[in-house]
Design a protein around this motif. Structure first.
Motif, PDB file in Angstrom:
ATOM      1  N   CYS A 179       0.845  -1.190   0.000  1.00  0.00           N
ATOM      2  CA  CYS A 179       0.000   0.000   0.000  1.00  0.00           C
ATOM      3  C   CYS A 179       0.883   1.244   0.000  1.00  0.00           C
ATOM      4  N   LEU A 180       0.584   2.189  -0.870  1.00  0.00           N
ATOM      5  CA  LEU A 180       1.407   3.385  -1.042  1.00  0.00           C
ATOM      6  C   LEU A 180       0.678   4.635  -0.551  1.00  0.00           C
ATOM      7  N   PHE A 181       1.390   5.456   0.210  1.00  0.00           N
ATOM      8  CA  PHE A 181       0.920   6.780   0.610  1.00  0.00           C
ATOM      9  C   PHE A 181       1.827   7.804  -0.042  1.00  0.00           C
TER      10      PHE A 181
ATOM     11  N   MET B 256      -1.989  -0.579  -4.286  1.00  0.00           N
ATOM     12  CA  MET B 256      -3.083   0.377  -4.064  1.00  0.00           C
ATOM     13  C   MET B 256      -2.514   1.661  -3.488  1.00  0.00           C
ATOM     14  N   LEU B 257      -3.280   2.747  -3.610  1.00  0.00           N
ATOM     15  CA  LEU B 257      -2.920   4.018  -2.993  1.00  0.00           C
ATOM     16  C   LEU B 257      -3.881   4.284  -1.840  1.00  0.00           C
ATOM     17  N   VAL B 258      -3.336   4.786  -0.739  1.00  0.00           N
ATOM     18  CA  VAL B 258      -4.185   5.175   0.388  1.00  0.00           C
ATOM     19  C   VAL B 258      -3.852   6.618   0.766  1.00  0.00           C
ATOM     20  N   LEU B 259      -4.892   7.461   0.816  1.00  0.00           N
ATOM     21  CA  LEU B 259      -4.733   8.886   1.118  1.00  0.00           C
ATOM     22  C   LEU B 259      -5.932   9.342   1.955  1.00  0.00           C
TER      23      LEU B 259
ATOM     24  N   SER C 205      -9.549   6.527   0.028  1.00  0.00           N
ATOM     25  CA  SER C 205      -9.408   7.922   0.421  1.00  0.00           C
ATOM     26  C   SER C 205     -10.630   8.368   1.222  1.00  0.00           C
ATOM     27  N   THR C 206     -10.950   9.667   1.145  1.00  0.00           N
ATOM     28  CA  THR C 206     -12.010  10.236   1.979  1.00  0.00           C
ATOM     29  C   THR C 206     -12.968  11.106   1.159  1.00  0.00           C
TER      30      THR C 206
END
Length: 352
Positions: free
Chosen positions: A176-178, A251-254, A277-278
């Motif tokens: 998982c990438l931030f 995946m990307l997590v922000l 994300s949000t």
């Protein structure tokens, strides 16, 4: 003869989403029809470095206005100090009667605007002096319509250069990438709590945190939460390193608290990554919950943990959502396609 556009913004040596937007525009097909001249007014660094680039930028701005008069001034602006610096450029441009486009990238302009009575009135004064206000999403257009007449606002989504190649991944442990500045606004502390919960549930995964900011504080929490074995803090990375990470991650997590339209999300989508994300800023206009990613309310640690756990355990959904994102970029967020919209805005002001 090409129309002249004077672009005011941060140094391309700097970091962050605004710099990426300016660079992408300069490298797009827009330059086939317009002569773009950039004046740099900000760079991250010491007070002296920031003061120097602003003073030099102001002198160059005045030179361009009086001795190489542009058809349009296109100013990229955020909030805080950026607003006050760029407001000077707006007023000078209006004095010499050059059309002004103000391109707002601020993630938390609402907080800035409502900080105090004077600031609110000053923002109203400046925003209503420009010829066109460019915002990043429908949500931000709705917000700025309470300050500026609706007819003076246009939406220009951020864009990326679409990738033709398909990226495949073979990670034995889901990665998982931030991407972003480490700090509260981007939700990195919520992410660390979610990772702690994943470890307690014995969910096997790896997290890569790329960005500057509160690195020391984050590393201390890794020790406190005993999740050092799951998280790698990379610090700020260059463009090449970022692309390598996007090829590597699943995946990307922000989990941000405030956003405009994050370049990190668009870049991840371009590399066929699902996004967690949000519901803030323009993000819901990119990500549909359960379709091409997962969205939670800012600060919802349980929701964030659940979203991560679902994707980590479902490789098929990772691939399916990633392909949907890649298609979405090709159809709606290709930079060269979006530049046609910017060109229409330029022509509207030039022919006015």
């Amino acid at each position: 003869m090409k129309s002249k556009i004077l672009v005011v913004g941060s140094s391309l040596k700097d970091m962050g989403g605004i710099v990426t937007v300016i660079r992408n525009i300069e490298q797009s097909n827009l330059t086939e029809s317009y002569e773009l001249t950039r004046v740099e007014t900000y760079i991250t660094g010491s007070v002296l470095a920031r003061l120097h680039i602003f003073i030099v930028g102001l002198i160059r701005y005045l030179y361009q206005l009086f001795w190489n008069r542009p058809d349009i001034v296109h100013i990229h602006m955020s909030n805080g100090g950026s607003f006050y610096r760029k407001s000077m450029m707006v007023m000078i441009g209006k004095i010499v009667r050059v059309p002004i486009i103000l391109h707002i990238h601020a993630a938390s302009f609402d907080d800035f605007y409502n900080h105090n009575w004077f600031q609110k009135r000053y923002c109203q004064f400046i925003l209503n002096r420009v010829d066109l206000l460019v915002v990043l999403s429908q949500e931000w257009k709705k917000y700025f319509s309470t300050i500026v007449p609706h007819r003076k606002i246009e939406i220009l989504y951020n864009g990326v250069f679409k990738m033709e190649e398909q990226v495949s991944r073979t990670n034995s442990t889901p990665t998982c990438l931030f991407l972003g500045r480490l700090g509260e606004r981007k939700g990195v502390y919520d992410l660390l709590l979610a990772i702690k919960k994943l470890k307690e549930k014995e969910v096997k995964s790896k997290f890569l945190l790329a960005g500057d900011g509160e690195i020391t504080e984050v590393k201390q929490l890794l020790k406190d939460y005993q999740i050092e074995d799951m998280v790698e803090v990379l610090g700020w990375i260059n463009v090449h390193e970022k692309e390598e990470l996007l090829r590597k991650a699943d995946m990307l997590v922000l989990p941000s608290y405030h956003e405009g339209l994050p370049m990190a999300i668009l870049e991840a989508m371009n590399f066929s990554l699902p996004v967690i994300s949000t519901y803030v800023g323009g993000i819901p206009e990119l990500i549909q919950h359960g379709e091409n990613g997962y969205l939670n309310e800012p600060g919802d640690i349980e929701g964030l943990t659940k979203s991560l756990e679902i994707l980590i355990h479902d490789q098929n959904t990772i691939v399916t959502m990633g392909e949907k994102n890649r298609t979405l970029i090709h159809n709606q967020f290709d930079i060269n396609m979006l530049m046609k919209e910017l060109s229409h805005m330029y022509q509207r002001l030039i022919l006015k």
